[in-house]
Scaffold this active site. Structure first.
Site, PDB file in Angstrom:
ATOM      1  N   ARG A   1      65.284 -16.627   0.270  1.00 54.40           N
ATOM      2  CA  ARG A   1      65.744 -18.609   0.375  1.00 54.40           C
ATOM      3  C   ARG A   1      66.954 -18.650   0.340  1.00 54.40           C
ATOM      4  NH1 ARG A   1      61.312 -21.453  -2.940  1.00 54.40           N
ATOM      5  NH2 ARG A   1      61.811 -19.750  -4.518  1.00 54.40           N
TER       6      ARG A   1
ATOM      7  N   ASP B   1      69.503 -12.664  -6.411  1.00 57.06           N
ATOM      8  CA  ASP B   1      70.494 -13.735  -6.280  1.00 57.06           C
ATOM      9  C   ASP B   1      70.979 -13.513  -7.720  1.00 57.06           C
ATOM     10  OD1 ASP B   1      67.990 -14.645  -7.442  1.00 57.06           O
ATOM     11  OD2 ASP B   1      67.827 -16.166  -5.965  1.00 57.06           O
TER      12      ASP B   1
ATOM     13  N   GLY C   1      58.927 -16.269  -8.659  1.00 55.42           N
ATOM     14  CA  GLY C   1      58.090 -15.524  -7.917  1.00 55.42           C
ATOM     15  C   GLY C   1      58.387 -14.236  -8.479  1.00 55.42           C
TER      16      GLY C   1
ATOM     17  N   ASP D   1      64.530 -11.216  -4.548  1.00 53.70           N
ATOM     18  CA  ASP D   1      66.464 -11.883  -3.223  1.00 53.70           C
ATOM     19  C   ASP D   1      67.394 -11.238  -4.408  1.00 53.70           C
ATOM     20  OD1 ASP D   1      64.199 -13.353  -2.784  1.00 53.70           O
ATOM     21  OD2 ASP D   1      64.821 -15.219  -3.394  1.00 53.70           O
TER      22      ASP D   1
ATOM     23  N   ARG E   1      55.358 -21.711 -10.679  1.00 56.86           N
ATOM     24  CA  ARG E   1      56.287 -21.331 -10.536  1.00 56.86           C
ATOM     25  C   ARG E   1      56.087 -23.303 -11.619  1.00 56.86           C
ATOM     26  NH1 ARG E   1      60.009 -18.785  -7.264  1.00 56.86           N
ATOM     27  NH2 ARG E   1      59.188 -18.019  -5.937  1.00 56.86           N
TER      28      ARG E   1
ATOM     29  N   THR F   1      63.688 -10.071  -9.321  1.00 54.93           N
ATOM     30  CA  THR F   1      63.420 -10.612  -8.180  1.00 54.93           C
ATOM     31  C   THR F   1      63.865 -10.239  -7.743  1.00 54.93           C
ATOM     32  OG1 THR F   1      64.129 -13.038  -6.930  1.00 54.93           O
ATOM     33  CG2 THR F   1      66.115 -11.853  -8.711  1.00 54.93           C
TER      34      THR F   1
ATOM     35  N   ASP G   1      66.727 -17.326 -11.413  1.00 60.89           N
ATOM     36  CA  ASP G   1      67.459 -17.972 -11.532  1.00 60.89           C
ATOM     37  C   ASP G   1      66.490 -19.311 -12.219  1.00 60.89           C
ATOM     38  OD1 ASP G   1      66.785 -18.898  -9.104  1.00 60.89           O
ATOM     39  OD2 ASP G   1      68.279 -19.289  -8.492  1.00 60.89           O
TER      40      ASP G   1
HETATM   41  O1  F6P Z   1      62.260 -15.540  -5.162  1.00 63.23           O
HETATM   42  C1  F6P Z   1      61.619 -14.915  -4.703  1.00 63.23           C
HETATM   43  C2  F6P Z   1      61.241 -15.486  -3.241  1.00 63.23           C
HETATM   44  O2  F6P Z   1      60.229 -14.596  -2.697  1.00 63.23           O
HETATM   45  C3  F6P Z   1      61.788 -15.596  -1.974  1.00 63.23           C
HETATM   46  O3  F6P Z   1      62.520 -15.115  -1.092  1.00 63.23           O
HETATM   47  C4  F6P Z   1      60.962 -16.730  -1.519  1.00 63.23           C
HETATM   48  O4  F6P Z   1      61.733 -17.525  -0.811  1.00 63.23           O
HETATM   49  C5  F6P Z   1      60.480 -17.836  -2.212  1.00 63.23           C
HETATM   50  O5  F6P Z   1      60.422 -16.621  -3.682  1.00 63.23           O
HETATM   51  C6  F6P Z   1      58.387 -17.500  -2.094  1.00 63.23           C
HETATM   52  O6  F6P Z   1      58.098 -17.951  -3.121  1.00 63.23           O
HETATM   53  P1  F6P Z   1      56.301 -18.490  -2.575  1.00 63.23           P
HETATM   54  O7  F6P Z   1      56.083 -17.392  -2.940  1.00 63.23           O
HETATM   55  O8  F6P Z   1      56.619 -19.574  -4.255  1.00 63.23           O
HETATM   56  O9  F6P Z   1      56.212 -19.546  -1.557  1.00 63.23           O
END
Ligand code: F6P
Length: 318
Positions: A172, A130, A12, A128, A73, A126, A104
């Site tokens: 998440r 995390d 992300g 997050d 991703r 990130t 991560d």
């Molecule tokens: O990892 C960052 C994040 O924004 C999370 O908070 C969220 O759950 C996820 O990415 C959403 O991912 P995507 O943009 O692939 O839907």
């Protein structure tokens, strides 16, 4: 001695990633290295989309949100044969060290590459926050400021209408955005994985708020409960009519805050130094006011202590 390094952003996106790319590129050039930008993270590495970067390539990028190198991703990166093709592409450019900017999942990819012989240094990018080993990740500050600004606006309308606003924030697997936002807005309730929650207590808190206020705020971390269903439950069981809002990807955009730009710059330089010092499976962490270099495996170990301490303060002050 490393002469060429690659840099990529993965997973992300997060505000401040461009400032990291800028810092890595310029620090490497100052240290007489050639720098190659890899487009769209591990996907671009696999597809061989790699380009030489110069000082000028990163001009005017620091204040831009997102990542100008692009990100992706790539679940297939867990397969050794996919990583091998990606590594072969790096070898074509004689790239002998890699800076991976991401969360991560990106770190796990980097660790797997390092086990196949490519020196990797990670930088936590990130929203997050995390990654257990670091107290800070690039993008977090911008994201929480975006979330707080949005909740402040929702509070205005909730107050006018005597409503309860239920707001889902991102994260998440991590409640950091939720807890920091809840504390910063003085929410009635914060629901996140680390603290767990009790629905009766949620309703009780909202009812208490109704005695003295015209609104209530509930902050919910992603993946915890359906905010729509919770809004129906709150409407049925408290004096407030409730409305739900999912903030979503708005939290991932925007021009990075000063903190994100400055930490991105400091971490970027540190990562280049770490590669030159021979680190091969490491990442940059911010701990107790210091930027340190830590093995990726160690940094990936979860540590919720600090978050739970903040959650307790949030509850104490409510
Ligand atoms: O990892 C960052 C994040 O924004 C999370 O908070 C969220 O759950 C996820 O990415 C959403 O991912 P995507 O943009 O692939 O839907």
């Amino acid at each position: 001695m490393i002469k060429r390094i690659g840099v990529l952003t993965s997973g992300g996106d997060a505000p401040g990633m461009n400032a990291v790319i800028r810092a890595v590129t310029r620090a490497a050039i100052v240290k007489k290295l050639e720098v190659y930008g890899i487009h769209d993270g591990y996907l671009g590495m696999y597809e061989g989309r790699i380009e030489r970067m110069y000082r000028k390539s990163v001009s005017e990028k620091m204040r831009q949100g997102g990542t100008f190198l692009g990100t992706a991703r790539l679940n297939e990166f867990t397969k050794k044969e996919v990583r091998q093709i990606a590594l072969d592409n790096l070898k074509k450019y004689e790239i002998a060290g890699l800076v991976v900017i991401g969360g991560d999942g990106s770190y796990r990819g980097g660790l797997a590459l390092s086990k196949m012989g490519m020196p990797v240094v990670g930088i936590p990018g990130t929203i997050d926050k995390d990654i257990g080993g670091t107290d800070y990740t690039i993008g977090f500050d911008t994201a929480i400021n975006t979330a707080v600004e949005a909740v402040d606006k929702l509070r205005d309308t909730s107050n006018s209408h005597r409503r309860c606003s239920i707001i889902e924030v991102m994260g998440r697997n991590s409640g950091d955005i939720a807890v920091w936002t809840a504390m910063a807005v003085g929410a009635e309730v914060c629901i996140c994985k680390e603290s767990g929650f009790d629905l009766n207590e949620v309703i009780e808190n909202v009812r208490k708020a109704a005695h003295s206020k015209r609104h209530a705020i509930i902050i919910v971390a992603e993946n915890m409960v359906s905010v729509e269903l919770l809004a129906r439950h709150v409407t049925a069981n408290t004096p407030f009519e409730a409305r739900s809002t999912v903030l979503g990807h708005i939290q991932r955009g925007g021009s990075p805050t000063v903190r994100d730009r400055v930490y991105a710059s400091l971490m970027g330089v540190k990562a280049v130094e770490a590669l030159l010092a021979g680190k091969t499976h490491h990442c940059i962490c911010y701990r107790q006011g210091q930027f340190i270099v830590m093995p990726i495996e160690e940094a990936l170990i979860d540590d919720d202590t600090d978050l739970l301490d903040k959650y307790d303060v949030f509850k104490l002050l409510w």
